[in-house]
Design a protein around this motif. Structure first.
Motif, PDB file in Angstrom:
ATOM      1  N   ALA A  86       0.769  -1.224   0.033  1.00  0.00           N
ATOM      2  CA  ALA A  86      -0.029   0.128  -0.088  1.00  0.00           C
ATOM      3  C   ALA A  86       0.874   1.269   0.193  1.00  0.00           C
ATOM      4  O   ALA A  86       2.091   1.329   0.358  1.00  0.00           O
ATOM      5  N   PRO A  87       0.437   2.384  -0.263  1.00  0.00           N
ATOM      6  CA  PRO A  87       0.987   3.471  -0.370  1.00  0.00           C
ATOM      7  C   PRO A  87       1.838   3.969   0.867  1.00  0.00           C
ATOM      8  O   PRO A  87       2.809   4.716   0.823  1.00  0.00           O
ATOM      9  N   ASP A 101      -4.397   9.157  -7.887  1.00  0.00           N
ATOM     10  CA  ASP A 101      -4.563   7.743  -8.379  1.00  0.00           C
ATOM     11  C   ASP A 101      -3.465   6.934  -8.271  1.00  0.00           C
ATOM     12  O   ASP A 101      -3.468   6.099  -8.996  1.00  0.00           O
ATOM     13  N   ALA A 102      -2.851   6.941  -7.283  1.00  0.00           N
ATOM     14  CA  ALA A 102      -1.735   5.735  -6.922  1.00  0.00           C
ATOM     15  C   ALA A 102      -2.462   4.467  -6.703  1.00  0.00           C
ATOM     16  O   ALA A 102      -3.691   4.213  -6.101  1.00  0.00           O
ATOM     17  N   ARG A 221       1.064   6.280 -16.601  1.00  0.00           N
ATOM     18  CA  ARG A 221       1.120   7.016 -15.385  1.00  0.00           C
ATOM     19  C   ARG A 221       1.802   6.797 -13.973  1.00  0.00           C
ATOM     20  O   ARG A 221       2.289   7.561 -13.254  1.00  0.00           O
ATOM     21  N   LEU A 222       2.283   5.146 -13.917  1.00  0.00           N
ATOM     22  CA  LEU A 222       2.985   4.786 -13.075  1.00  0.00           C
ATOM     23  C   LEU A 222       4.483   5.118 -13.430  1.00  0.00           C
ATOM     24  O   LEU A 222       5.320   5.302 -12.470  1.00  0.00           O
ATOM     25  N   ILE A 223       4.673   4.718 -14.479  1.00  0.00           N
ATOM     26  CA  ILE A 223       6.252   5.369 -15.177  1.00  0.00           C
ATOM     27  C   ILE A 223       6.497   6.860 -14.528  1.00  0.00           C
ATOM     28  O   ILE A 223       7.358   6.886 -13.988  1.00  0.00           O
ATOM     29  N   SER A 224       5.687   7.656 -15.117  1.00  0.00           N
ATOM     30  CA  SER A 224       5.843   9.029 -14.697  1.00  0.00           C
ATOM     31  C   SER A 224       5.505   9.241 -13.409  1.00  0.00           C
ATOM     32  O   SER A 224       6.555  10.068 -12.530  1.00  0.00           O
ATOM     33  N   GLY A 225       4.776   8.841 -12.649  1.00  0.00           N
ATOM     34  CA  GLY A 225       4.574   9.080 -11.347  1.00  0.00           C
ATOM     35  C   GLY A 225       5.549   8.664 -10.207  1.00  0.00           C
ATOM     36  O   GLY A 225       5.773   9.058  -9.262  1.00  0.00           O
TER      37      GLY A 225
END
Length: 372
Positions: A86-87, A101-102, A221-225
């Protein structure tokens, strides 16, 4: 309230409940976050899902992931060496955890320490030129030597060149499908090398999920985030790499572009990025110089006021009718809906949540929503 960096460890019961919630129909990362914030726990949210979907006008009961299904997924992940984090837990990419939106649970395989080091994304054309492949590899290798981890999407072309060049220093592959559904298939060997060296693979998708076209922007979005910044090496107009660059800008990440010949269509997108204000890159020092000030400000997980109440208990039917009348197939901003309707933000948020759980609402980037 000021944000502070914290890490906790979920109980197995809470991890199971969170997995059930995110694997249930019509629950995406933003909806998951809203439900958790409003109801306080995944278990409480699961109990309220049928009622909320009914209020949103669901034609039939949406599927709720069962405890047995979630247990089976957790067991299968453990057998493959995948941890679902989890985050707020250690090992979750800290900059990714900052996003609204993680992924509520991120599947991580390999060395999770690679996710804790400063990360730079390198993406680009699948049909890359020899010069583009060489330069992407050079950037990745020199970034690794400087202490950075390179993240990319395991795709053909620029992505794989970047991964291969920094296997020894550590690289992260972001998968569009489940950990057991590698795309493209010929990169299974590369992925094995990544996770057995100093790198890792991450995915938000369940095991067995075959990547579809719409899954690649989600992956991007996961790559950039996860990164401090995104370097684009060769990208034609309307390419997936430009989507990653756009997402990076929306997420507050640095955007870098390698210039190319105006006669080569593979450089059209990167040249346009430079015109739009992206940092021009001709050597690795251009990247390091830009991200060094950011590295001095470590990411922190946001905390929310304990008494924050983002939803209304049960909106009136005429409020729902008014919001439905304002919505259509064209995306509209939530701020505009609040302004035009004159309704309290809590009422609007509740109605939108109900519609989403009923499968009637689609969320877009930039706080835009539309009817499905």
């Amino acid at each position: 309230m000021d944000a502070v960096s914290t890490t906790t460890e979920l109980s197995e019961a809470e991890r199971l409940d969170r997995l059930r919630l995110i694997r249930s129909d019509n629950v995406g990362p933003r909806t998951f976050r809203s439900l958790l914030l409003h109801f306080g726990s995944a278990r409480a949210a699961l109990q309220r899902l049928p009622e909320l979907a009914r209020r949103g006008g669901a034609a039939a009961s949406a599927r709720i992931c069962s405890a047995d299904e979630a247990r089976a997924e957790l067991l299968a992940c453990r057998k493959l060496g995948i941890s679902l984090r989890a985050p707020e837990e250690a090992g979750y990419p800290p900059r990714l955890a900052m996003l609204d939106d993680a992924p509520p649970l991120l599947g991580i395989r390999g060395d999770s320490e690679a996710l804790m080091r400063p990360i730079i994304a390198i993406v680009g054309s699948r049909n890359a030129s020899a010069a583009g492949l060489k330069f992407a590899g050079q950037l990745a290798r020199e970034l690794g030597e400087a202490g950075f981890v390179v993240i990319s999407g395991l795709a053909r072309g620029i992505d794989q060149a970047a991964h291969r060049a920094c296997l020894a220093s550590g690289t992260v592959a972001v998968l569009a499908g489940g950990h057991d559904r590698i795309y493209p298939p010929e990169h299974e060997g590369l992925l094995t090398a990544i996770v057995t060296e100093r790198g890792a693979a991450i995915s938000e998708m369940p095991l067995g999920h075959e990547p579809r076209a719409r899954d690649f922007p989600r992956r991007n979005r996961l790559i950039s985030g996860s990164a401090l910044g995104v370097v684009v090496v060769e990208a034609a107009h309307r390419s997936g790499s430009l989507i990653t660059a756009r997402m990076a800008g929306e997420q507050g990440r640095e955007v870098f572009a390698v210039p190319g010949s105006p006669l080569d269509p593979r450089a059209a997108g990167t040249n346009d990025l430079i015109k739009q204000g992206a940092t021009l890159v001709t050597e690795v020092a251009d990247i390091i110089r830009a991200v060094e000030p950011i590295m001095e400000r470590p990411p922190q997980l946001p905390l929310y006021e304990d008494d924050e109440e983002p939803f209304a208990p049960d909106p009136e039917s005429h409020d729902r009718d008014q919001i439905l009348a304002l919505l259509g197939p064209t995306p509209v901003s939530i701020d505009d809906l609040i302004r035009i309707s004159g309704l309290a933000p809590a009422v609007l948020r509740t109605v939108l949540l109900e519609l989403e759980l009923a499968g009637r609402l689609e969320r877009h980037g930039g706080s835009l929503v539309s009817l499905s």
